[in-house]
Structure formats: structure tokens, C-alpha cells
Enzyme design. Structure first.
Site, mmCIF file in Angstrom:
data_model
loop_
_atom_site.group_PDB
_atom_site.id
_atom_site.type_symbol
_atom_site.label_atom_id
_atom_site.label_comp_id
_atom_site.label_asym_id
_atom_site.label_seq_id
_atom_site.Cartn_x
_atom_site.Cartn_y
_atom_site.Cartn_z
ATOM 1 N N ASP A 1 -19.404 -52.492 22.879
ATOM 2 C CA ASP A 1 -19.933 -52.232 21.527
ATOM 3 C C ASP A 1 -21.417 -52.622 21.410
ATOM 4 O OD1 ASP A 1 -17.167 -52.012 21.234
ATOM 5 O OD2 ASP A 1 -17.165 -52.867 19.223
ATOM 6 N N ASP B 1 -16.070 -56.856 12.364
ATOM 7 C CA ASP B 1 -17.158 -55.883 12.503
ATOM 8 C C ASP B 1 -18.006 -55.716 11.235
ATOM 9 O OD1 ASP B 1 -15.788 -55.584 14.885
ATOM 10 O OD2 ASP B 1 -15.098 -53.537 14.504
ATOM 11 N N GLU C 1 -12.433 -48.994 12.891
ATOM 12 C CA GLU C 1 -13.273 -50.077 13.371
ATOM 13 C C GLU C 1 -14.759 -49.788 13.139
ATOM 14 O OE1 GLU C 1 -10.978 -52.111 16.709
ATOM 15 O OE2 GLU C 1 -11.468 -50.175 17.575
HETATM 16 C C1 FRU Z 1 -14.344 -51.811 19.000
HETATM 17 C C2 FRU Z 1 -13.822 -53.231 18.942
HETATM 18 C C3 FRU Z 1 -14.347 -53.945 17.717
HETATM 19 C C4 FRU Z 1 -14.341 -55.377 18.149
HETATM 20 C C5 FRU Z 1 -14.703 -55.280 19.616
HETATM 21 C C6 FRU Z 1 -14.088 -56.328 20.485
HETATM 22 O O1 FRU Z 1 -14.582 -51.374 20.298
HETATM 23 O O2 FRU Z 1 -12.418 -53.250 18.975
HETATM 24 O O3 FRU Z 1 -13.571 -53.695 16.576
HETATM 25 O O4 FRU Z 1 -15.244 -56.162 17.404
HETATM 26 O O5 FRU Z 1 -14.313 -54.001 20.036
HETATM 27 O O6 FRU Z 1 -14.311 -56.057 21.814
#
Ligand code: FRU
EC number: 2.4.1.10
Length: 415
Positions: free
Chosen positions: A48, A194, A278
Site C-alpha cells: 500500500d 486506513d 478498504e
Molecule cells: C489494503 C490493506 C489495508 C491495510 C493494509 C495492511 O491492501 O488491507 O486495508 O491497512 O493492507 O497491509
């Protein structure tokens, strides 16, 4: 459907909408990523990612450098599948928005009171020369905690590199309340993370979007006519749909320091459609509010499917909606059927450029799955009213700044 607090419904992403999601729609599909993709750094897994930006969402450069932040984990200690066990926020810098140089971890070791640093956003504090605030998710396994948090520091640069100082104290911002948003006690598959912080141009107030699930016990969603929407006769809703209660959440900042917040009811829910929405984020364009979120093939409700990718909703009425799914279905940019898990965590910037990370690529010759852990090609998506169109493909990890953050002489706090 009313939640426990008796608050009126947010906008619904219905099963009928999601039935219109089609993998390989050419206007909403990522380019196929070559299994021989370039790797940004062979020391860290990179997933991310988000750019340094202002509080209005414009990507900025600092003293001629573009800067991005990403979840990273040491490749020598963690595999691709257990990378979350080592997740920290790293930063990279570059001249011109590609060919990124790894700069290090953003937060000081030990600053986060919990085990892991998960996704969020990083802003230049408005009206300052070099104050930076990161909003991220402070995560623990036992006890299960997932807390949007803030950490502050300073950015510095010279003609060779970019570095940060401060980032040694973490402030928790808000927690899942079990009233609007499910907490661990209600739903041990809960998501609450997030944070994406922005000023709403309509009221000048500061808000944070985040990923949540609607407050209710797991498996108790009543998927009725409203959640299903207009579907053909004899369309069945499998029983398993009751496990899906994703929500795009919103909170409002109550002070200038952005440390005190109030939770508000979700903006969009996916009852009976999907259990995860997300990294929500927002783009304001031509009087419309575009709300984007990423979701997985694997988190769709029984009887529905769609690619891993970015989905979106549009409101003609500002941030609180009502929202309609973009393109009728919600799908904005998904992985091609030939490489369904090639990219994830797409982030759509104000200029329509979409960055994401390479997840897993299937080697067409051997059928072997190759772990990604580096940035995917950037794609341009044009936003036209209630529709979106993928129009251009750029280099891997191309994330250019929209303007240079104004700097004036400030004390050199280099050690
Ligand atoms: C999206 C996610 C986010 C989280 C992160 C953890 O790819 O699932 O929601 O913060 O990855 O790795």
C-alpha cells in the site's frame, strides 16, 4: 436498514449494482503486468502506497523531490504472505516521480505503541514550511486492536536526499464504537483502518474517511429488497450474503491539531455485497464528489464476484451523498481475468492518475505465482460525470507532483 444507533441509511451498494461488474471491461481494466516487472528495492516488500500531499488532495513536491510513503517489510525476515507481521511505513523520494530511492522508516523505532503500522495518508500541515502529519493505522494482534492514529514530524531535503525528524509520538484518534462501526467484540473479522484526511471544500471542515464494517454481530445482515435492488426474476440471494457488511466510514476533526475526532455514520455500505471496502479516498471534480475504495474478489458475498481493484461512488450533493455507484456497477479499475490478483491498493489522485502495487503475477509459461512487492504501472482514469474511463498507461510507480510546496528559510534541525 437502521444500525444499532437507529441512524438513517447511508447509500447502499446493492447486489443489483454489483451484478453489473464485469471483469475485462476495457474501460475499467488494468494493463496486464509483465511477470518480469521491475522491482523498486530488493530489500523490502512494498505494498500500500500513498504520495505526500496537501490536505486538499494535491500531490506536492518538497524542494524538488517527489515523496511517497508505503507499507514495507524486510524481505530477509518476512515472506510476501506474512509481510503484515513486519509492516512499517517507509518512504521513498525521487526527482520527477519515478525511479524511487528508499529513504528509511518514517516513524522512529518504538514510537508506535502497537506492533504494526498499516495504511493511511501523509499531509503537509497547512500553512507550515515543513511540518508533516502521518495518519495511519496502529495495529495489534493480541489484543486485537486497529486504531487510526496520528504522528507528527518535519521533512528536510538537500540536493542529495530527503529525510524526516520527529515522528516519535503517536496519538490515537478514534476507535470502533460498536454503535456505527463494528468492534472486535461484535465481529472478529472487523476492519477499522486506513484513515484518509481531507478538507471538504463545501464546509471547510476536516474529515477522515476510513474502512469499517457496520456495527452488528457477524453474520446477522438482513439482506432484503433494498440491499438486493432491482434484479431479474428468480434471482437468488445465497444465505452467505449475511456475512457482508462493509462500510466506508467518516469522522470529523474537532480541533485544529487534528487530534480529536467524532465518528459519523457511514457514507456507503455494502450489505450483502462485500465485506471489505478498504483505503477509501475522495476526489472533488466539476462539482461532483468521487468516493473511491479498494476491494477484493475474495471479499465479495456469495453469488457475486468482481476483480481485485478500485471501486467508486459519485455524489451530486457533496460528501454526505447520496452516492451512486460509478459506471452503474461501482467498478473503476480491476485486474484482468488473465491476472486476477496482479495489483491492489489502487489510489486515485486528483489528476486522475492511479497508482497501485503489484500483488501476485502468474508466470504464463510455468503457471508459477510470483510475489510482487513493488509498484504497478500507473494508469490514468478520466472522471466524466457518473462514468470513468481508463485512458493511458504510464511507467511503473509514476507518481508526479502537481505543485511544489512553498518553502521559506526554516531552521535546519539536522542532527
Ligand atoms: C489494503 C490493506 C489495508 C491495510 C493494509 C495492511 O491492501 O488491507 O486495508 O491497512 O493492507 O497491509
Amino acid at each position: 436498514m437502521l444500525n444499532k444507533a437507529g441512524i438513517a441509511e447511508p447509500s447502499l451498494w446493492t447486489r443489483a449494482d454489483a451484478m453489473k461488474v464485469h471483469t475485462d471491461d476495457p474501460t475499467a481494466t488494468m494493463p496486464t503486468i509483465d511477470y518480469d516487472f521491475p522491482v523498486m528495492t530488493d530489500k523490502y516488500w512494498v505494498w500500500d502506497t500513498w504520495p505526500l500531499r496537501d490536505i486538499n488532495g494535491q500531490v506536492v513536491s518538497f524542494q524538488g523531490w517527489s515523496v511517497i510513503f508505503a507499507l514495507v517489510a524486510d524481505r530477509t525476515k518476512y515472506g510476501w504472505h506474512n509481510r503484515n507481521d513486519g509492516a512499517r511505513i517507509g518512504y521513498f523520494y525521487s526527482r520527477g516521480g519515478s525511479n524511487w530511492i528508499f529513504g528509511g522508516h518514517l516513524l522512529k523505532d518504538g514510537a508506535n505503541p502497537r506492533s504494526w503500522e498499516w495504511s493511511g495518508c501523509t499531509i503537509m500541515a497547512p500553512g507550515t514550511a515543513n511540518s508533516v502529519e502521518v495518519f495511519f493505522t496502529s495495529v495489534n494482534d493480541t489484543p486485537s486492536e486497529s486504531v487510526p492514529a496520528q504522528c507528527k514530524g518535519y521533512i528536510y531535503a538537500d540536493d542529495k536526499s530527503v529525510w524526516f525528524d520527529g515522528f516519535d509520538k503517536v496519538t490515537d484518534l478514534f476507535q470502533a464504537d460498536g454503535l456505527y462501526y463494528a468492534d472486535y467484540a461484535e465481529n472478529n473479522f472487523w476492519d477499522f483502518r486506513d484513515p484518509h484526511v481531507f478538507i471538504n471544500p463545501e464546509d471547510g471542515k476536516t474529515y477522515a474517511l476510513f474502512e469499517g464494517n457496520v456495527a452488528m454481530e457477524r453474520g446477522t445482515v438482513a439482506v432484503g429488497e433494498e440491499e438486493i435492488g432491482p434484479v431479474p426474476p428468480k434471482t437468488e440471494t445465497p444465505d452467505g450474503a449475511r456475512y457482508c457488511a462493509a462500510a466506508i466510514g467518516i469522522a470529523q476533526a474537532l480541533n485544529e491539531a487534528r487530534t480529536e475526532w467524532k465518528l459519523l455514520p457511514p457514507l456507503v455500505t455494502a450489505f450483502g455485497v462485500n465485506d471489505q471496502t478498504e483505503r477509501p479516498h475522495v476526489v472533488f471534480q466539476n462539482g461532483l464528489t468521487y468516493l473511491f475504495t479498494i476491494s477484493h474478489h475474495s471479499t465479495y458475498a456469495d453469488g457475486l464476484s468482481g476483480p481485485d481493484g478500485v471501486y467508486g461512488f459519485v455524489s451530486e450533493n457533496g460528501i454526505f451523498g447520496p452516492y451512486e455507484p460509478l459506471n452503474g456497477s461501482g467498478l473503476v479499475l480491476g485486474g484482468p481475468a488473465s491476472q486476477p490478483t496482479e495489483a491492489y491498493a489502487h489510489y486515485i489522485m486528483n489528476n486522475g492518475l492511479v497508482e497501485s502495487f503489484i500483488n501476485e503475477i502468474i508466470d504464463p509459461k510455468s503457471g508459477k505465482v510470483i510475489a510482487g512487492g513493488s509498484l504497478a504501472p500507473t494508469v490514468r482514469v478520466e472522471l466524466q460525470g457518473h462514468e470513468t474511463f481508463a485512458t493511458e498507461v504510464f511507467d511503473y510507480g509514476y507518481i508526479p507532483a502537481s505543485y511544489a510546496w512553498p518553502v521559506w528559510p526554516f531552521p535546519d534541525r539536522r542532527k
